[in-house]
Design an enzyme around this catalytic site. Structure first.
Site, PDB file in Angstrom:
ATOM      1  N   CYS A 257       0.881  -1.185   0.000  1.00 60.17           N
ATOM      2  CA  CYS A 257       0.000   0.000   0.000  1.00 60.17           C
ATOM      3  C   CYS A 257       0.911   1.224   0.000  1.00 60.17           C
ATOM      4  O   CYS A 257       1.016   1.926   0.996  1.00 60.17           O
ATOM      5  CB  CYS A 257      -0.918   0.012   1.216  1.00 60.17           C
ATOM      6  N   ALA A 258       1.559   1.485  -1.104  1.00 58.69           N
ATOM      7  CA  ALA A 258       2.752   2.324  -1.107  1.00 58.69           C
ATOM      8  C   ALA A 258       2.489   3.824  -1.102  1.00 58.69           C
ATOM      9  O   ALA A 258       3.369   4.603  -0.723  1.00 58.69           O
ATOM     10  CB  ALA A 258       3.637   1.979  -2.305  1.00 58.69           C
ATOM     11  N   GLY A 259       1.319   4.271  -1.561  1.00 56.63           N
ATOM     12  CA  GLY A 259       1.107   5.713  -1.674  1.00 56.63           C
ATOM     13  C   GLY A 259       1.128   6.427  -0.334  1.00 56.63           C
ATOM     14  O   GLY A 259       0.689   5.864   0.661  1.00 56.63           O
ATOM     15  N   PRO A 260       1.684   7.643  -0.281  1.00 58.42           N
ATOM     16  CA  PRO A 260       2.247   8.420  -1.392  1.00 58.42           C
ATOM     17  C   PRO A 260       3.734   8.188  -1.646  1.00 58.42           C
ATOM     18  O   PRO A 260       4.337   8.872  -2.463  1.00 58.42           O
ATOM     19  CB  PRO A 260       2.012   9.867  -0.947  1.00 58.42           C
ATOM     20  N   GLY A 262       6.506   7.732   0.833  1.00 60.18           N
ATOM     21  CA  GLY A 262       7.550   8.038   1.801  1.00 60.18           C
ATOM     22  C   GLY A 262       8.215   6.797   2.375  1.00 60.18           C
ATOM     23  O   GLY A 262       9.457   6.701   2.424  1.00 60.18           O
ATOM     24  N   GLU A 282       0.392   0.289  -5.531  1.00 60.24           N
ATOM     25  CA  GLU A 282      -0.557   1.307  -5.078  1.00 60.24           C
ATOM     26  C   GLU A 282      -1.778   1.288  -5.998  1.00 60.24           C
ATOM     27  O   GLU A 282      -1.637   1.289  -7.224  1.00 60.24           O
ATOM     28  CB  GLU A 282       0.092   2.696  -5.080  1.00 60.24           C
ATOM     29  N   ASP A 308      -4.718  -3.204  -7.211  1.00 54.75           N
ATOM     30  CA  ASP A 308      -5.400  -3.409  -5.938  1.00 54.75           C
ATOM     31  C   ASP A 308      -4.570  -4.362  -5.086  1.00 54.75           C
ATOM     32  O   ASP A 308      -4.325  -5.510  -5.481  1.00 54.75           O
ATOM     33  CB  ASP A 308      -6.786  -3.998  -6.219  1.00 54.75           C
ATOM     34  N   ASP A 325       1.076  -1.035   5.056  1.00 56.07           N
ATOM     35  CA  ASP A 325       0.734   0.214   5.748  1.00 56.07           C
ATOM     36  C   ASP A 325      -0.701   0.523   5.344  1.00 56.07           C
ATOM     37  O   ASP A 325      -0.955   1.261   4.406  1.00 56.07           O
ATOM     38  CB  ASP A 325       1.705   1.318   5.331  1.00 56.07           C
ATOM     39  N   CYS A 378      -1.826   4.018  10.893  1.00 53.38           N
ATOM     40  CA  CYS A 378      -1.679   5.308  11.559  1.00 53.38           C
ATOM     41  C   CYS A 378      -2.929   5.559  12.393  1.00 53.38           C
ATOM     42  O   CYS A 378      -3.601   6.573  12.250  1.00 53.38           O
ATOM     43  CB  CYS A 378      -1.472   6.411  10.533  1.00 53.38           C
TER      44      CYS A 378
END
Length: 448
Positions: A257-260, A262, A282, A308, A325, A378
């Site tokens: 789930c790489a976006g954005p 960092g 992503e 996906d 993430d 998060c």
């Protein structure tokens, strides 16, 4: 005007403060102290909206829903200046009234002037003593108004603290959510080092610094893309995956789930340092483009796939390390995303938890036996943290939960709600409230 336009964009277009504000600062050519003032005025007003609305309701003889929304936005900005900023009363009144006059009209300006004069008759503590519910009678309603959080968020954060034996820290956490975070930079290994960055070294991450002041975009390493802006908690997520003990080869890493981008950028540098490579996935095309930009010029990048994460076009059992993430409520980052607390609802949890469970299941299928998956959110909310991990452990016989405590010996008081997990907190660690759980794939799944 910048702060007013931020509030309007958040209200009308569901914009995010941290994304819309830089463009508005450039549009109005604000920098230095003026940019800092506009930032605090916009973000602070959004953070304390519930408190200020309660104050305004006590000063207006009609329901707030009947006040024109542009006037209400301006009144909130004026209230923040009067009650929480070092702005002289006459300046707060005159600039807000002038704003209403120019944006709405003279009649609305007179109304705003009368209301703000009532607001200015006492300070914030006195207002809270007058309007807040009694804490002994209704602690949730009291904390929600005093600390400007929705009641359900106060309850969810309280449950998360209680799960780690810290129920008495609710007030400290809610207070920390209303303090603007410092700007934290991260060096991207192989491309820059912490010595290349201005600021004080972060206490827990070996790659970060806290920027004392100024625009991070003006830092040469950030402008060149060899460093970035990243909360220390997010840095620790990437470091935790990279430093996890592994059985067998260590060549193929995946950010599901790489976006954005960092965490991907930090992981790519860490992977390249060991001769490994990172593939980033992503789903959203615009976020996938941000990942590609963050990874541009980095070594150890296998590519960026727009797909996906719950059903990516990848071969099962081929990765050594996988990061999930997961998309979440974001209630651990309310310091930097002030509007999030007003956008989320308890109903969002059902959709998000289902997605989180499917993403974690996908990651566990993609990692090889002996490989590891780092699940992170998060958010400290138990439904998104403890319960998602517990569900994976209960439904799969090929997974075990590893102990992250030895990797985080330098981080005090970070035990998570499941043994071996880590929970960071704004009020304890000065980071976003990141949750981390490390799982190892032990064998082939039982498909029965």
């Amino acid at each position: 005007m910048v702060a007013f336009e931020v509030l309007r964009a958040v209200r009308v277009a569901d914009a995010y403060t941290n994304l819309v504000l830089p463009a508005l600062l450039r549009k109005h050519q604000l920098s230095g102290r003026d940019a800092g003032f506009a930032t605090e005025l916009a973000a602070g007003t959004l953070r304390r909206r519930a408190t200020y609305d309660a104050v305004l309701a006590a000063c207006i003889d009609r329901p707030l829903r009947k006040v024109e929304v542009k006037v209400l936005d301006a009144l909130r900005l004026g209230t923040h200046q009067l009650l929480a900023m070092r702005v002289p009363q006459h300046a707060a009144l005159s600039t807000t009234v002038d704003l209403v006059r120019s944006e709405v009209g003279p009649g609305a300006a007179g109304f705003a002037n009368a209301v703000l004069r009532k607001v200015s008759r006492q300070d914030l503590d006195a207002w809270l003593a007058e309007i807040a519910p009694d804490r002994d009678t209704d602690p949730l309603a009291h904390d929600a108004l005093v600390h400007s959080h929705p009641v359900w968020v106060v309850e969810a954060l309280g449950e998360a603290l209680d799960a780690v034996g810290a129920a008495d820290e609710v007030g400290a956490l809610l207070t920390a959510d209303n303090v603007a975070p410092s700007v934290t930079l991260v060096a991207r290994p192989g491309r820059s080092s912490r010595d290349d960055l201005p600021g004080e070294p972060t206490p827990f991450s070996p790659y970060g610094v806290v920027l004392a002041s100024g625009d991070p975009g003006q830092v040469r390493a950030v402008a060149d893309g060899v460093a970035g802006v990243q909360d220390e908690g997010s840095q620790l997520v990437a470091v935790a995956l990279a430093e996890a003990a592994l059985e067998g080869r260590d060549e193929e890493w995946l950010d599901l789930c790489a976006g954005p981008g960092g965490k991907s950028a930090l992981l790519a540098g860490l992977a390249a340092g060991r001769g490994a490579g990172l593939l980033a996935v992503e789903k959203a095309p615009h976020r996938s483009a941000l990942v590609a930009r963050a990874l541009a010029g980095a070594d150890g990048v296998r590519g960026v796939v727009t797909a996906d994460g719950t059903r990516p076009p990848l071969v099962a059992g081929t990765f050594d390390r996988v990061l999930v993430d997961a998309p979440c409520t974001g209630l651990g980052a309310l310091r930097r995303r002030p509007e999030s607390r007003w956008r989320r609802s308890p109903q969002d949890l059902e959709v998000l938890v289902d997605l989180q469970q499917r993403l974690l299941a996908s990651a566990l299928d993609l990692v090889r036996p002996g490989g590891v998956v780092l699940y992170a959110t998060c958010s400290p909310v138990l439904a998104e943290t403890r319960d998602v991990v517990a569900q994976a452990l209960a439904t799969r016989g090929d997974v075990e939960l590893l102990d992250l405590a030895p990797q985080h010996a330098q981080v005090p008081d970070c035990a998570g709600p499941l043994p071996g997990t880590v929970q960071l907190w704004p009020h304890r660690h000065g980071t976003d409230a990141m949750f981390l759980a490390l799982l190892r794939r032990t064998g082939e799944p039982d498909r029965d």
